[in-house]
Design a protein around this motif. Structure first.
Motif, PDB file in Angstrom:
ATOM      1  N   ALA A  49     -11.393   4.614   6.873  1.00 11.74           N
ATOM      2  CA  ALA A  49     -12.297   3.640   6.268  1.00 11.74           C
ATOM      3  C   ALA A  49     -13.035   2.853   7.342  1.00 11.74           C
ATOM      4  O   ALA A  49     -13.019   1.642   7.377  1.00 11.74           O
ATOM      5  CB  ALA A  49     -11.506   2.694   5.352  1.00 11.74           C
ATOM      6  N   TRP A  99      -0.213   7.234   0.938  1.00 11.32           N
ATOM      7  CA  TRP A  99      -1.506   7.947   0.948  1.00 11.32           C
ATOM      8  C   TRP A  99      -2.657   6.991   1.209  1.00 11.32           C
ATOM      9  O   TRP A  99      -3.642   7.314   1.841  1.00 11.32           O
ATOM     10  CB  TRP A  99      -1.720   8.733  -0.357  1.00 11.32           C
ATOM     11  N   ARG A 100      -2.458   5.746   0.729  1.00  9.90           N
ATOM     12  CA  ARG A 100      -3.517   4.758   0.892  1.00  9.90           C
ATOM     13  C   ARG A 100      -3.636   4.344   2.378  1.00  9.90           C
ATOM     14  O   ARG A 100      -4.725   4.222   2.916  1.00  9.90           O
ATOM     15  CB  ARG A 100      -3.151   3.551   0.024  1.00  9.90           C
ATOM     16  N   ILE A 101      -2.446   4.192   2.996  1.00  9.69           N
ATOM     17  CA  ILE A 101      -2.455   3.843   4.417  1.00  9.69           C
ATOM     18  C   ILE A 101      -3.175   4.931   5.193  1.00  9.69           C
ATOM     19  O   ILE A 101      -3.980   4.672   6.077  1.00  9.69           O
ATOM     20  CB  ILE A 101      -1.005   3.685   4.948  1.00  9.69           C
ATOM     21  N   ARG A 114       0.836  -1.196   0.000  1.00 13.52           N
ATOM     22  CA  ARG A 114       0.000   0.000   0.000  1.00 13.52           C
ATOM     23  C   ARG A 114       0.873   1.249   0.000  1.00 13.52           C
ATOM     24  O   ARG A 114       1.791   1.357   0.807  1.00 13.52           O
ATOM     25  CB  ARG A 114      -0.860   0.033   1.264  1.00 13.52           C
ATOM     26  N   PRO A 115       0.600   2.196  -0.905  1.00  7.64           N
ATOM     27  CA  PRO A 115       1.360   3.451  -0.850  1.00  7.64           C
ATOM     28  C   PRO A 115       0.941   4.242   0.400  1.00  7.64           C
ATOM     29  O   PRO A 115      -0.123   3.986   0.975  1.00  7.64           O
ATOM     30  CB  PRO A 115       0.954   4.179  -2.122  1.00  7.64           C
ATOM     31  N   LEU A 162      -5.467   7.148   4.056  1.00  5.62           N
ATOM     32  CA  LEU A 162      -6.909   7.161   3.790  1.00  5.62           C
ATOM     33  C   LEU A 162      -7.623   6.017   4.491  1.00  5.62           C
ATOM     34  O   LEU A 162      -8.744   6.161   4.975  1.00  5.62           O
ATOM     35  CB  LEU A 162      -7.160   7.079   2.279  1.00  5.62           C
ATOM     36  N   ASP A 163      -6.918   4.874   4.555  1.00  4.18           N
ATOM     37  CA  ASP A 163      -7.537   3.708   5.208  1.00  4.18           C
ATOM     38  C   ASP A 163      -7.876   3.976   6.672  1.00  4.18           C
ATOM     39  O   ASP A 163      -8.700   3.281   7.256  1.00  4.18           O
ATOM     40  CB  ASP A 163      -6.622   2.477   5.100  1.00  4.18           C
ATOM     41  N   TYR A 200       2.586   2.821   8.992  1.00  4.62           N
ATOM     42  CA  TYR A 200       3.651   3.088   8.035  1.00  4.62           C
ATOM     43  C   TYR A 200       4.975   2.503   8.543  1.00  4.62           C
ATOM     44  O   TYR A 200       5.719   1.869   7.801  1.00  4.62           O
ATOM     45  CB  TYR A 200       3.766   4.597   7.830  1.00  4.62           C
TER      46      TYR A 200
END
Ligand code: ATP
Length: 894
Positions: free
Chosen positions: A69, A61-63, A58-59, A65-66, A111
């Protein structure tokens, strides 16, 4: 030039039909020296790395945004936005900021964990031996390019598709590609027939297959996706995320808990409305409580703790290849370990010799058997010297070479006089090695190996007076006596041929016995202590070795793995037992000798059938099935093969038994700390729920605003919660039995703790509220807010140890936690005394008396938990907590 190689490579894919020279020409490489570094670099640019695609990580930014979620967080954000539009935008911004801060903390942790995992993966990445520019180098397998010369030996995973240049009894297991389960013998000769099916291209070695025997070399003809494996592979197996048992259980538990929390929040909402509170405020309160109390993040916390823990374990020489292993380490009940190199130093030294009826020292005028014994030791030997003059090779052989040279048998000189013309390499099934040497007008074979294996093939023995009939029983008794001193005994023999035999099949027959040599491989210094630590931790160490039973027994006794008179089982005895009969015995046996690696899997299975949780070490090709089958397969990082490493859950970077024990300790510590975090977070959350839920029943207004709830959740779970992962190992962590793998995380009094301490937190807070409210203090809400936060800080300090008091483990022994607690305290004070924050948090500065009262009340939870631990220490509470016996009494005990 390079372009022509590429285009040729594309137009002539039938590498098997080419001669070695043609293949090398097509790939534009000198097949003796290999590529130059510059050319290899250029080709790497062109062809890309030699890797198959994996699921992308996962990049960042994805971490990030998650972190949002989560359904309840979205509901909260939406509700806050709506109230912002219709009412007070300041509140909305404050809520959004807190949620953002929460997300930032979550992001930083995840991260870090992802980075740790990536670093571990890099450490575990495969390497390949290649010849470049005339020198043999070890390079990352990913850096291989077409044209590289790859060197292969037994145990290697073939790193790319190769056209073989050299195949010395080279055999491959190609099941991964062709499904064929038998080893295939390879050749370097060109094969006619353009349309040969893949399995029949005997001069090719394909990526993903395994060298099961022999030696070889090949030119890389395809890398990465261009390989046969690449054409059929989609995603690499290693890329899928494996959930640990704990994560799975927590995820299941979490969703059930979420339903309960939502139900409670719904009740709070409805009860509030019925009491005439504003619907919007009640809704925000209920949703904030749901966000704070639903343990959404627990599975993530487990991953993070395991990943960061695994990363730290590298420093202690244990490289984790599969994350769940960190968690399961604490459940190990049996460690099956190799002897040589793991329990012993693998620094052999020849200590004893026997020839011609006498033990060393040899007669002052050495007789024939003595000189030939030393000559055999020098010649039937693959050890050598590095350029710097250090001996190199298998430690057994190095020791023999040194002994021979000490006695004047210089290998280089002897090899010049008696050049080697053929050989039968050592393998652990035959337990023999033979070399054949041109000797005048004939050929002499020198053979060495395990005494019983070699004597069974001898018919005569050499004495000073010439060859006489072999006295096998006497010699075996001598070998046994040497072995029971803890020596690895090798027998040496020879045979003369008029010419080189056509096949080597019958060479190891009708041999003439020359003598014995005994090698000492001292136990590792730390091994004895590690064995003792294992035993106190309820773990049974079991030794499995290819060595003689007497040697094995002597070493096992020295390490206190067994006492006098304990049984040692040999591979032959094991093979003679049925599974049922072996199952009856397996728990008594703590030393196995003369075992084939293939038998290890039977041992693992038999132990597992008894419910044992088994760690098994191994380094060879044949060890892989047992490593895979074991609960924790442990491969050797120094001496091990690629195949064993691939199969293993953990790699010992220093090949040391003590490292396994350290890893178990670390695994237990990490698991303990995860437990502590869960205990801490869930107790705090339940306290918050009790406060809000029970207040109306006491006729009190809602004690906290939504922003207070979110703040408490942020500061208490955030900093102190994370610092719990740094908690050092508890005293006595290796004195308690292994944790049964199916045991609930809430065992040992944890759910009772969550219940009663949660209630206590609630009670203290409500007491504060009631007192302040009914005495007419305008600051009652700030006081509840403060007491609830600070009580949790007291709680986190008290649960640092499960039984011991904080004062005995030392207040300062986890400074990070102390700092986190101090910072959280200061932040809480800031919400009371910094005017800007007063307006955001709707708080008021407390008077000195109020503050002192709050501080005093906040320590109640701390003392309460200390009291609980005292009662546990007295044996009054949670009787079976940690005190219970191992599920199985240690192997060998009555
Ligand atoms: P462990 O299982 O304790 O690690 P090991 O794997 O070293 O032991 P093997 O290498 O299978 O055991 O050796 C088994 C036996 O084979 C030894 O006891 C010895 O008698 C014999 N042996 C070992 N190395 C050689 C060698 N280089 N040449 C001939 N015989 C050998």
């Amino acid at each position: 030039m390079a372009n022509s190689a590429q285009s040729t490579a594309q137009t002539i894919p039938l590498w098997h039909a080419l001669s070695v020279e043609e293949a090398a020409r097509a790939l534009d490489v000198d097949f003796v020296r290999g590529l130059t570094a510059a050319e290899a670099g250029a080709r790497l640019q062109r062809h890309g790395p030699n890797a198959l695609p994996e699921a992308k990580r996962r990049p960042a930014w994805r971490i990030f945004l998650d972190q949002f979620a989560d359904f309840m967080i979205l509901v909260l954000l939406a509700a806050a936005a709506i109230t912002g539009v219709i009412g007070d935008p300041e509140d909305t911004i404050a809520i959004a900021v807190i949620i953002l801060l929460n997300a930032v903390i979550g992001f930083i942790q995840e991260y870090r964990a992802e980075k740790a995992m990536a670093a571990l993966k890099k450490l575990a990445a495969a390497t390949t031996r290649v010849r470049r520019n005339g020198r043999v180098l070890e390079i990352p397998t990913e850096a291989l390019v077409p044209g590289d010369l790859v060197l292969l030996e037994a145990g290697n995973l073939v790193p790319a598709d190769l056209r073989l240049l050299e195949a010395a009894r080279l055999k491959m297991m190609e099941a991964a590609l062709t499904g064929e389960s038998h080893a295939v013998e390879k050749t370097a000769e060109p094969l006619p027939g353009r349309e040969l099916p893949l399995p029949d291209r005997y001069n090719m070695a394909y990526k993903g297959t395994v060298v099961s025997y022999g030696r070889g070399a090949g030119i890389v003809v395809a890398t990465g996706l261009a390989t046969e494996l690449g054409k059929i592979a989609t995603l690499l197996a290693g890329a899928e995320e494996v959930k640990t048992p704990l994560q799975k259980r927590l995820a299941r538990f979490g969703s059930r808990l979420a339903v309960a929390v939502l139900a409670i929040c719904a009740i709070i909402f409805v009860a509030g409305i019925l009491r005439g509170e504003a619907a919007v405020l009640m809704f925000l309160t209920a949703v904030s409580l749901a966000v704070a109390a639903i343990p959404e993040a627990l599975p993530a916390v487990v991953t993070i703790s395991l990943a960061l823990g695994a990363y730290r374990m590298v420093k202690q020489h244990a490289l984790i290849r599969r994350l769940p292993a960190v968690e399961t380490l604490g459940s190990i009940t049996i460690i099956c370990s190799d002897k040589t190199g793991t329990l012993t130093q693998n620094r052999m030294h020849a200590e004893a010799f026997y020839a011609d009826g006498v033990h060393q020292p040899p007669p002052s005028e050495p007789t024939q058997p003595w000189t030939r014994l030393y000559r055999a030791l020098a010649l039937c030997n693959d050890a050598g010297y590095t350029k710097a003059g250090h001996p190199s090779g298998d430690p057994t052989e190095v020791a023999l070479l040194e002994a021979a040279e000490c006695a004047g048998a210089i290998k280089a000189e002897l090899e010049w006089q008696l050049p080697r013309v053929a050989e039968l390499p050592f393998d652990s099934e035959r337990k023999l090695m033979t070399t054949l040497h041109r000797d005048g007008d004939g050929v002499t074979a020198y053979c060495k190996g395990a005494p019983e294996a070699l004597l069974a093939r001898c018919t005569k023995q050499l004495t000073g007076a010439g060859e006489v009939l072999l006295q096998s029983a006497t010699l075996l008794a001598i070998a046994d006596a040497m072995a029971s001193e803890g020596l690895r005994v090798l027998a040496v023999a020879c045979r003369r041929f008029a010419a080189l035999p056509e096949t080597l099949e019958g060479v190891e027959q009708e041999l003439v016995f020359l003598g014995f040599t005994g090698l000492m491989d001292p136990p590792r210094r730390e091994a004895k202590q590690a064995v003792a630590e294992c035993k106190s931790a309820g773990i049974t160490p079991v030794m499995i070795t290819g060595d003689h039973p007497a040697t094995a027994r002597a070493i096992a006794q020295r390490l206190a793995i067994i006492e006098d008179g304990a049984a040692v089982m040999t591979g032959v005895e094991l093979a003679a037992l049925t599974d049922a009969a072996f199952a009856q015995k397996v728990r008594e046996i703590r030393v196995y000798a003369r075992v084939d690696p293939a038998q290890k899997i039977r041992i693992v299975q038999a132990l597992q059938a008894h419910g044992e949780f088994v760690a098994m070490t191994g380094d060879g090709v044949n060890d892989a099935p047992a490593l895979r089958r074991a609960d924790i397969g442990v491969a050797m990082g120094r001496g091990g093969t690629d195949v064993a490493r691939e199969a293993a859950h953990m790699v010992l970077l220093d090949d040391n038994f003590a490292t396994i024990v350290h890893a178990v300790r670390e695994g237990r510590r990490i698991f303990d700390n995860i437990r502590k975090f869960i205990k801490y977070a869930m107790t705090g959350n339940s306290g918050e729920i009790w406060v809000i839920f029970l207040a109306p029943f006491l006729g009190l207004p809602i004690p906290l605003l939504p922003i207070h709830i979110l703040w408490i959740n942020l500061v208490t779970d955030g900093l102190p919660g994370l610092a719990l992962a740094r908690e050092p190992a508890e005293h006595g962590i290796m004195q308690r039995p292994p944790r049964p793998p199916a045991e609930s995380i809430f065992a040992h009094g944890m759910w009772q703790h969550i219940l009663w301490v949660g209630l206590l937190i609630g009670a203290v807070s409500l007491l504060t509220q009631a007192w302040a409210y009914y005495t007419g203090s305008a600051h009652w809400q700030s006081m509840v807010f403060t007491v609830l936060t600070l009580s949790q800080l007291g709680h986190v300090l008290a649960i640092r140890a499960e039984r011991a008091s904080l004062f005995s483990i030392g207040v300062f022994s986890n400074r990070l936690l102390l700092a986190a607690v101090a910072l959280t305290f200061l932040l809480q004070m800031a919400t009371l005394y910094v005017p800007v924050l007063n307006s955001i948090f709707k708080t008021q500065p407390l008077s000195a008396a109020e503050l002192v009262l709050c501080l005093a009340l906040s320590t109640i939870v701390f003392w309460g938990v200390e009291l609980e631990k005292w009662a546990i220490r007295q044996g009054w509470l949670y009787q079976n907590a940690r005190e219970d016996q191992p599920r199985h009494p240690p192997v060998g005990s009555a």
